[in-house]
Structure formats: structure tokens, C-alpha cells
Design a protein around this motif. Sequence first.
Motif, PDB file in Angstrom:
ATOM      1  N   PHE A 262       0.833  -1.202   0.000  1.00  0.00           N
ATOM      2  CA  PHE A 262       0.000   0.000   0.000  1.00  0.00           C
ATOM      3  C   PHE A 262       0.870   1.256   0.000  1.00  0.00           C
ATOM      4  O   PHE A 262       0.551   2.242  -0.668  1.00  0.00           O
ATOM      5  CB  PHE A 262      -0.937   0.014   1.210  1.00  0.00           C
ATOM      6  N   GLN A 263       1.973   1.218   0.749  1.00  0.00           N
ATOM      7  CA  GLN A 263       2.878   2.367   0.753  1.00  0.00           C
ATOM      8  C   GLN A 263       3.431   2.634  -0.639  1.00  0.00           C
ATOM      9  O   GLN A 263       3.576   3.788  -1.050  1.00  0.00           O
ATOM     10  CB  GLN A 263       4.032   2.125   1.738  1.00  0.00           C
ATOM     11  N   TYR A 264       3.720   1.566  -1.362  1.00  0.00           N
ATOM     12  CA  TYR A 264       4.216   1.742  -2.735  1.00  0.00           C
ATOM     13  C   TYR A 264       3.150   2.380  -3.617  1.00  0.00           C
ATOM     14  O   TYR A 264       3.430   3.279  -4.417  1.00  0.00           O
ATOM     15  CB  TYR A 264       4.642   0.388  -3.314  1.00  0.00           C
ATOM     16  N   ALA A 265       1.892   1.920  -3.457  1.00  0.00           N
ATOM     17  CA  ALA A 265       0.787   2.503  -4.223  1.00  0.00           C
ATOM     18  C   ALA A 265       0.598   3.975  -3.853  1.00  0.00           C
ATOM     19  O   ALA A 265       0.372   4.827  -4.724  1.00  0.00           O
ATOM     20  CB  ALA A 265      -0.496   1.718  -3.967  1.00  0.00           C
ATOM     21  N   LEU A 266       0.702   4.272  -2.565  1.00  0.00           N
ATOM     22  CA  LEU A 266       0.593   5.658  -2.101  1.00  0.00           C
ATOM     23  C   LEU A 266       1.712   6.516  -2.681  1.00  0.00           C
ATOM     24  O   LEU A 266       1.488   7.649  -3.114  1.00  0.00           O
ATOM     25  CB  LEU A 266       0.637   5.695  -0.578  1.00  0.00           C
ATOM     26  N   TYR A 267       2.902   5.974  -2.700  1.00  0.00           N
ATOM     27  CA  TYR A 267       4.034   6.711  -3.261  1.00  0.00           C
ATOM     28  C   TYR A 267       3.812   7.018  -4.736  1.00  0.00           C
ATOM     29  O   TYR A 267       4.152   8.111  -5.207  1.00  0.00           O
ATOM     30  CB  TYR A 267       5.317   5.888  -3.083  1.00  0.00           C
ATOM     31  N   THR A 268       3.205   6.089  -5.453  1.00  0.00           N
ATOM     32  CA  THR A 268       2.891   6.331  -6.866  1.00  0.00           C
ATOM     33  C   THR A 268       1.972   7.537  -7.011  1.00  0.00           C
ATOM     34  O   THR A 268       2.175   8.399  -7.871  1.00  0.00           O
ATOM     35  CB  THR A 268       2.215   5.089  -7.483  1.00  0.00           C
TER      36      THR A 268
ATOM     37  N   GLU B 247      -1.975  -1.444 -10.966  1.00  0.00           N
ATOM     38  CA  GLU B 247      -1.591  -1.124 -12.343  1.00  0.00           C
ATOM     39  C   GLU B 247      -2.306   0.136 -12.827  1.00  0.00           C
ATOM     40  O   GLU B 247      -1.739   0.947 -13.562  1.00  0.00           O
ATOM     41  CB  GLU B 247      -1.920  -2.307 -13.256  1.00  0.00           C
ATOM     42  N   SER B 248      -3.546   0.327 -12.402  1.00  0.00           N
ATOM     43  CA  SER B 248      -4.314   1.511 -12.808  1.00  0.00           C
ATOM     44  C   SER B 248      -3.687   2.787 -12.261  1.00  0.00           C
ATOM     45  O   SER B 248      -3.689   3.826 -12.930  1.00  0.00           O
ATOM     46  CB  SER B 248      -5.763   1.392 -12.314  1.00  0.00           C
ATOM     47  N   LEU B 249      -3.157   2.713 -11.040  1.00  0.00           N
ATOM     48  CA  LEU B 249      -2.488   3.876 -10.443  1.00  0.00           C
ATOM     49  C   LEU B 249      -1.267   4.291 -11.261  1.00  0.00           C
ATOM     50  O   LEU B 249      -0.950   5.476 -11.370  1.00  0.00           O
ATOM     51  CB  LEU B 249      -2.067   3.559  -9.010  1.00  0.00           C
ATOM     52  N   ALA B 250      -0.579   3.313 -11.843  1.00  0.00           N
ATOM     53  CA  ALA B 250       0.595   3.615 -12.658  1.00  0.00           C
ATOM     54  C   ALA B 250       0.216   4.043 -14.068  1.00  0.00           C
ATOM     55  O   ALA B 250       0.961   4.786 -14.723  1.00  0.00           O
ATOM     56  CB  ALA B 250       1.513   2.393 -12.711  1.00  0.00           C
ATOM     57  N   THR B 251      -0.946   3.603 -14.540  1.00  0.00           N
ATOM     58  CA  THR B 251      -1.360   3.873 -15.928  1.00  0.00           C
ATOM     59  C   THR B 251      -2.077   5.207 -16.086  1.00  0.00           C
ATOM     60  O   THR B 251      -1.860   5.938 -17.060  1.00  0.00           O
ATOM     61  CB  THR B 251      -2.270   2.742 -16.438  1.00  0.00           C
ATOM     62  N   ALA B 252      -2.953   5.561 -15.160  1.00  0.00           N
ATOM     63  CA  ALA B 252      -3.771   6.774 -15.278  1.00  0.00           C
ATOM     64  C   ALA B 252      -2.957   8.034 -15.550  1.00  0.00           C
ATOM     65  O   ALA B 252      -3.377   8.880 -16.361  1.00  0.00           O
ATOM     66  CB  ALA B 252      -4.632   6.948 -14.027  1.00  0.00           C
ATOM     67  N   PRO B 253      -1.786   8.235 -14.918  1.00  0.00           N
ATOM     68  CA  PRO B 253      -1.019   9.455 -15.190  1.00  0.00           C
ATOM     69  C   PRO B 253      -0.488   9.552 -16.619  1.00  0.00           C
ATOM     70  O   PRO B 253      -0.045  10.619 -17.041  1.00  0.00           O
ATOM     71  CB  PRO B 253       0.151   9.353 -14.188  1.00  0.00           C
ATOM     72  N   LYS B 254      -0.543   8.462 -17.365  1.00  0.00           N
ATOM     73  CA  LYS B 254      -0.080   8.469 -18.755  1.00  0.00           C
ATOM     74  C   LYS B 254      -1.164   8.945 -19.718  1.00  0.00           C
ATOM     75  O   LYS B 254      -0.928   9.035 -20.920  1.00  0.00           O
ATOM     76  CB  LYS B 254       0.367   7.060 -19.171  1.00  0.00           C
TER      77      LYS B 254
END
Length: 351
Positions: A89-95, A134-141
Motif C-alpha cells: 500500500f505504501q508503494y501505491a501511495l508513493y505512486t 496497475e491503474s495507479l501507474a497507468t492513469a497518469p499516462k
Amino acid sequence: MLNKDQNQDIGNGATAIQAGGSVTVVNVGVTSSEARQIALDVAKATFYELTGAAKETASVRVEEITDQVIKKLEKDFPAGLQKAKDPDFQYALYTVQKEYARNGDKDLGDLLVDLLVDRSKQDQRDILQIVLNESLATAPKLTDTHLAALAVIFLFKYTQNFGIGNHQMFGDYLDKHLLPFVSKLSKNHAGYQHLQFSGCGSIGLGGNSLEGILGTVYQGQFLKGFDQSEIANRAISVGVDARFFIPCLNDATKLQVNANSKENLEKLLDAQGVSSEDRAKILGLFDLGKMSEPEIKEKLIAIRPYMAEVFEIWTNSPMQTFTLTSVGMAIGHANIKRLIGEFASLAIWIN
């Protein structure tokens, strides 16, 4: 014999507990202030080494989005605060912190927060947790145009509102769920190619017209009706029963079956214990007098004129042939949810 002189020396931040008998210690978990501090520590420990004004701007944005996350968790899912100590979760938050610090886009921030809160509800490493990460990493693109396309495709191809009972309610539904995205939609093929490249979906060879989709999912809104004599002529034993027949929405002098779709109708017939003979006859009446696709399109434009633009874009872009992946669904779902508030759980589509 108990010693009543129970002096204790404690250090800073410690809790002293004294009792003459057994002691039960209750772990109250992570508070919102503690969760906020943990979140900020994550950013400080792993964030880019920026300098000058860029560092100051990034710091302000990180605090802003962190506060937004904590407030959203407190409001929608307080138990999610306990995830602050979870490494994944911390990694997701950091994203979320990293992406918001980079551009400060408010809409993107809202979207990422909604995705992260949904992510906090997952207690185990399952498909939904993986998709949300994966959505957290994709949405900013993606741009606002991409996000709008995902929301509209998800809305029309993957959802159905069972509460729509007439044209006014249908129009209100479109105003709330569709209208905010209409001005952002585009026919640009490159945009859909980018969505495909980003893993949000794929462009197919054949697609469905929007009037065809809506004419199936909301068929009850697009019926021309039938004369009451049809019920007697077909020997339907329940007769003109208000549970199954209502005045036609498009011609008050006639009747129509009381359902929006065949799926709705079958559930109604099951719930009311209708005989197999009547069931087949009522299902047959449901298809009687259904509007053609051009008529459905005309009716929808009459209900909400901005639908003319939606039809034009849908027909002349890859939108009609675009199939969403689980990531595309998650982002489309979150983009609708951030605007309207409550929406059905993503677990309905991804499980």
C-alpha cells in the motif's frame, strides 16, 4: 501480598499501565494523524532529489494529495488507515504522491485518490488489487480526453441502470453520468491507439452502434406499444396486470411491457412466479413494436440534444469497436465515481 507502591519510570512516547489485577491492552491501530505522518515519511524517504523551487512545489503538492487521501479514507473507508503500514500500500501511495507532485493536475489527483481508496479495501493479493495497482501507474499516462473516452465506453458497454423508469429519468441519468465528459471526447484515432498502447483496451474490427446498445439495454424506453387487445388475443392468463403492463412511454393510448430489458423482464417473471406459457407470451410482447435504430437515435436526441454529438463521435471513431481491459474498466469506473460520488463496486466487473 501485593506491593501497593508501584512507581514507574517511563520514556517519551511510552504508555504506563498499572493495575492490581490482570491487564488487557487494546491496540487502537493507526490514527489518521499517524497515517498522514507515515505517508509523508514514505515520500521523504523515496522521493526524487529535487532542488530549489521545484522541490518546494513538489513538497506542497505531496502534502496536499496526502491530506486528500487521509480525508477520503476517513470518510469512505476508515479501516483503510491501517494499511499505512503495509509495504504494498505504501508503494501505491508513493505512486500517487509522485505523479501528483509532477504535474499538480486536480482531476488526475481526484482520480488517483479514488483508485487508491479502492485499493485500500483489498486485504489480499487478488486480481482486483493487482488491477488497481496497475491503474495507479497507468492513469497518469493519460490525458483528459483519454480518461473521458474510458468513462463513456465503460458507461455504455459495461453498465446498466436498473432504476430508469421513464424518459425524464433517462435524461437525468445522462446529465449526471455522461454530460461531464461530452466536451472532452475526441474522434482522433491516435488517442485510441495510445489507450491501446497503455493497456487500457484494444481496437477491434467490428463494433456496435450506440443506438443498438442503448436499444437493447434500455429497450423499454423505445417501444411503440400495443393495443390492450393483444393481451386477450394471445391468451395471457394474468390479463392486464399492472405488474407486467404499463401505459406506453411513447404513446399513452397503448400499453407496453413493464421492463427496461429482457434481463430485467426475466427476473420480474421469475420473482412473480409466472407460468412458462405466460412467460413466453409476455417476452414475445416485449419485442412487439420496438423502435428501429434510427428511431432510437432520434428519440435520444429529443431527450437530450447533446446526444447528437455523442452519436457522431461514437460512429466516426474507434470508440464503437473499443474493448476495455480490466485496467481500462478500473480507470473508467474511477473517473465516473470521482464526479458522481457513489457508484457500484468495481468488484462487480473485476473479480
